[in-house]
Design a protein around this motif. Structure first.
Motif, PDB file in Angstrom:
ATOM      1  N   ILE A 118       7.061-140.438 139.594  1.00  0.00           N
ATOM      2  CA  ILE A 118       7.948-141.578 139.396  1.00  0.00           C
ATOM      3  C   ILE A 118       7.124-142.834 139.154  1.00  0.00           C
ATOM      4  CG2 ILE A 118       9.540-143.111 140.628  1.00  0.00           C
ATOM      5  CD1 ILE A 118      10.832-140.634 141.832  1.00  0.00           C
ATOM      6  N   SER A 119       6.012-142.984 139.845  1.00  0.00           N
ATOM      7  CA  SER A 119       5.151-144.154 139.659  1.00  0.00           C
ATOM      8  C   SER A 119       4.620-144.217 138.236  1.00  0.00           C
ATOM      9  CB  SER A 119       3.983-144.116 140.648  1.00  0.00           C
ATOM     10  OG  SER A 119       4.445-144.064 141.980  1.00  0.00           O
ATOM     11  N   GLN A 120       4.209-143.090 137.691  1.00  0.00           N
ATOM     12  CA  GLN A 120       3.721-143.049 136.316  1.00  0.00           C
ATOM     13  C   GLN A 120       4.825-143.379 135.333  1.00  0.00           C
ATOM     14  OE1 GLN A 120       1.671-139.036 137.119  1.00  0.00           O
ATOM     15  NE2 GLN A 120       0.613-139.773 135.298  1.00  0.00           N
ATOM     16  N   GLN A 121       6.035-142.890 135.597  1.00  0.00           N
ATOM     17  CA  GLN A 121       7.137-143.177 134.690  1.00  0.00           C
ATOM     18  C   GLN A 121       7.510-144.658 134.714  1.00  0.00           C
ATOM     19  OE1 GLN A 121      10.409-140.235 134.553  1.00  0.00           O
ATOM     20  NE2 GLN A 121       9.186-138.988 135.928  1.00  0.00           N
ATOM     21  N   VAL A 122       7.417-145.287 135.876  1.00  0.00           N
ATOM     22  CA  VAL A 122       7.667-146.726 135.951  1.00  0.00           C
ATOM     23  C   VAL A 122       6.614-147.473 135.136  1.00  0.00           C
ATOM     24  CG1 VAL A 122       7.658-148.743 137.460  1.00  0.00           C
ATOM     25  CG2 VAL A 122       8.868-146.687 138.159  1.00  0.00           C
ATOM     26  N   ALA A 123       5.350-147.108 135.304  1.00  0.00           N
ATOM     27  CA  ALA A 123       4.269-147.756 134.558  1.00  0.00           C
ATOM     28  C   ALA A 123       4.476-147.612 133.060  1.00  0.00           C
ATOM     29  CB  ALA A 123       2.925-147.159 134.971  1.00  0.00           C
ATOM     30  N   LYS A 124       4.830-146.417 132.634  1.00  0.00           N
ATOM     31  CA  LYS A 124       5.033-146.133 131.204  1.00  0.00           C
ATOM     32  C   LYS A 124       6.246-146.878 130.652  1.00  0.00           C
ATOM     33  CE  LYS A 124       6.642-142.097 130.390  1.00  0.00           C
ATOM     34  NZ  LYS A 124       6.756-140.624 130.285  1.00  0.00           N
ATOM     35  N   ASN A 125       7.371-146.770 131.340  1.00  0.00           N
ATOM     36  CA  ASN A 125       8.601-147.380 130.841  1.00  0.00           C
ATOM     37  C   ASN A 125       8.545-148.897 130.847  1.00  0.00           C
ATOM     38  OD1 ASN A 125       9.494-144.770 130.733  1.00  0.00           O
ATOM     39  ND2 ASN A 125      11.067-144.977 132.291  1.00  0.00           N
ATOM     40  N   LEU A 126       7.916-149.458 131.862  1.00  0.00           N
ATOM     41  CA  LEU A 126       7.926-150.908 132.029  1.00  0.00           C
ATOM     42  C   LEU A 126       6.918-151.614 131.135  1.00  0.00           C
ATOM     43  CD1 LEU A 126       9.194-153.244 133.599  1.00  0.00           C
ATOM     44  CD2 LEU A 126       7.495-152.870 135.410  1.00  0.00           C
ATOM     45  N   PHE A 127       5.739-151.015 130.950  1.00  0.00           N
ATOM     46  CA  PHE A 127       4.654-151.731 130.279  1.00  0.00           C
ATOM     47  C   PHE A 127       4.213-151.159 128.937  1.00  0.00           C
ATOM     48  CE2 PHE A 127       3.982-152.630 134.844  1.00  0.00           C
ATOM     49  CZ  PHE A 127       3.993-154.015 134.812  1.00  0.00           C
ATOM     50  N   LEU A 128       4.522-149.905 128.651  1.00  0.00           N
ATOM     51  CA  LEU A 128       3.914-149.244 127.499  1.00  0.00           C
ATOM     52  C   LEU A 128       4.949-148.754 126.496  1.00  0.00           C
ATOM     53  CD1 LEU A 128       1.361-147.186 129.608  1.00  0.00           C
ATOM     54  CD2 LEU A 128       0.958-149.372 128.458  1.00  0.00           C
ATOM     55  N   SER A 129       4.469-148.220 125.393  1.00  0.00           N
ATOM     56  CA  SER A 129       5.351-147.702 124.343  1.00  0.00           C
ATOM     57  C   SER A 129       5.537-146.205 124.534  1.00  0.00           C
ATOM     58  CB  SER A 129       4.742-147.974 122.963  1.00  0.00           C
ATOM     59  OG  SER A 129       3.636-147.116 122.751  1.00  0.00           O
ATOM     60  N   PRO A 130       6.570-145.619 123.910  1.00  0.00           N
ATOM     61  CA  PRO A 130       6.797-144.176 124.050  1.00  0.00           C
ATOM     62  C   PRO A 130       5.751-143.315 123.334  1.00  0.00           C
ATOM     63  CG  PRO A 130       8.788-145.340 123.341  1.00  0.00           C
ATOM     64  CD  PRO A 130       7.639-146.291 123.182  1.00  0.00           C
ATOM     65  N   SER A 131       4.920-143.919 122.493  1.00  0.00           N
ATOM     66  CA  SER A 131       3.943-143.143 121.727  1.00  0.00           C
ATOM     67  C   SER A 131       2.943-142.468 122.662  1.00  0.00           C
ATOM     68  CB  SER A 131       3.200-144.050 120.754  1.00  0.00           C
ATOM     69  OG  SER A 131       2.462-145.023 121.461  1.00  0.00           O
ATOM     70  N   ARG A 132       2.357-141.392 122.178  1.00  0.00           N
ATOM     71  CA  ARG A 132       1.392-140.654 122.989  1.00  0.00           C
ATOM     72  C   ARG A 132       0.010-140.743 122.345  1.00  0.00           C
ATOM     73  NH1 ARG A 132       4.464-135.000 124.716  1.00  0.00           N
ATOM     74  NH2 ARG A 132       6.251-135.978 125.754  1.00  0.00           N
ATOM     75  N   SER A 133      -0.958-141.144 123.131  1.00  0.00           N
ATOM     76  CA  SER A 133      -2.333-141.217 122.658  1.00  0.00           C
ATOM     77  C   SER A 133      -3.250-141.268 123.865  1.00  0.00           C
ATOM     78  CB  SER A 133      -2.550-142.461 121.786  1.00  0.00           C
ATOM     79  OG  SER A 133      -2.476-143.651 122.576  1.00  0.00           O
ATOM     80  N   PHE A 134      -4.522-141.060 123.637  1.00  0.00           N
ATOM     81  CA  PHE A 134      -5.509-141.117 124.718  1.00  0.00           C
ATOM     82  C   PHE A 134      -5.540-142.507 125.340  1.00  0.00           C
ATOM     83  CE2 PHE A 134      -9.804-142.283 126.057  1.00  0.00           C
ATOM     84  CZ  PHE A 134     -10.049-141.308 127.010  1.00  0.00           C
ATOM     85  N   TRP A 135      -5.498-143.546 124.501  1.00  0.00           N
ATOM     86  CA  TRP A 135      -5.567-144.905 125.003  1.00  0.00           C
ATOM     87  C   TRP A 135      -4.317-145.263 125.809  1.00  0.00           C
ATOM     88  CZ3 TRP A 135      -9.974-147.287 125.195  1.00  0.00           C
ATOM     89  CH2 TRP A 135     -10.972-146.980 124.255  1.00  0.00           C
ATOM     90  N   ARG A 136      -3.156-144.829 125.316  1.00  0.00           N
ATOM     91  CA  ARG A 136      -1.933-145.141 126.051  1.00  0.00           C
ATOM     92  C   ARG A 136      -1.924-144.462 127.411  1.00  0.00           C
ATOM     93  NH1 ARG A 136       3.610-143.013 127.099  1.00  0.00           N
ATOM     94  NH2 ARG A 136       2.048-141.846 128.222  1.00  0.00           N
ATOM     95  N   LYS A 137      -2.450-143.241 127.472  1.00  0.00           N
ATOM     96  CA  LYS A 137      -2.532-142.527 128.744  1.00  0.00           C
ATOM     97  C   LYS A 137      -3.472-143.249 129.702  1.00  0.00           C
ATOM     98  CE  LYS A 137      -1.018-139.040 131.108  1.00  0.00           C
ATOM     99  NZ  LYS A 137       0.428-138.902 131.384  1.00  0.00           N
TER     100      LYS A 137
END
Length: 232
Positions: A118-137
């Motif tokens: 859930i913590s990772q999903q909050v970080a992703k949804n709140l601050f990042l884009s849905p795209s997948r990449s090494f940098w985004r991870k």
């Protein structure tokens, strides 16, 4: 010439170091501030608006309303933990056993699956884009660590249910409760909460207003897990 090259490399190195420091400081300040104030939008919501404009749909209103914890049924918190992250209160942002299991499964040719907490999903949804990449991870890991460092588990869970996507342009538990059941989030029953949690993290596939057999089976599984975890 060698001195000029050395000077350029030194300046580049300094610029990189300064950029990292500024980013780390800015990200930390943003996370600290968002740990105390209502959150009315997220990177995913902004991305949805951008996608609408790119598809020539214009501006489409997003249903979302920040709701404090005391105005939300405790059943939805129990349901999302049972459905998404049963070790939520034990880990520090990452479920290492699930990560290693997913990596082993993926490397052996099994079905690709994630292991996001859930913590990772909050970080992703709140601050990042849905795209997948090494940098985004990498950014996801960084923001997850900041969230776990500066926020309580209760705050992480509250933000999650307030920004999670529950349907087309429907974000947050209050909007979902009003849209699907015409009741405030505070009045959600265990069965309603489990159905909403079952739609995560793919409400486009699992539609609450038109539940298929997979969604209903997942709802019943979540209810059983809630009982096993003594939430019911």
């Amino acid at each position: 010439m060698p001195n000029k090259k050395k000077t350029f490399r030194q300046k580049l190195k300094q610029w990189i170091i300064y950029s990292i420091i500024i980013f780390a400081g800015s990200a930390s300040i943003a996370v600290i501030i968002l740990g105390f104030v209502p959150i009315h939008t997220s990177a995913f919501m902004i991305q949805r608006h951008i996608a609408d404009f790119q598809a020539d749909k214009g501006f489409i209103h997003i249903e979302q309303q920040w709701t404090p914890r005391e105005e939300i049924s405790p059943h939805i918190f129990s349901a999302v933990i049972a459905a998404e992250d049963q070790l939520f209160y034990q880990h520090i942002g990452f479920d290492l056993n699930s990560i290693f299991s997913a990596l082993k499964n993926n490397s052996s040719g099994g079905k690709l699956r994630g292991a996001s907490t859930i913590s990772q999903q909050v970080a992703k949804n709140l601050f990042l884009s849905p795209s997948r990449s090494f940098w985004r991870k990498g950014f996801e890991v960084w923001f997850t660590l900041l969230i776990e460092l500066f926020w309580s588990k209760e705050r992480i869970l509250l933000v999650y249910v307030n920004i999670a996507e529950f349907g087309d342009h429907i974000y947050g538990i209050e909007a979902a409760s009003q849209h699907y059941f015409v009741i405030p989030a505070k009045k959600l029953s265990p069965h309603q909460a489990a159905l909403l949690a079952a739609s995560l993290p793919n409400p486009a596939l699992f539609r609450v207003n038109n539940p298929n057999r997979r969604l209903l089976d997942k709802q019943q599984w979540i209810l059983r897990q809630m009982r096993n975890l003594n939430y019911l």
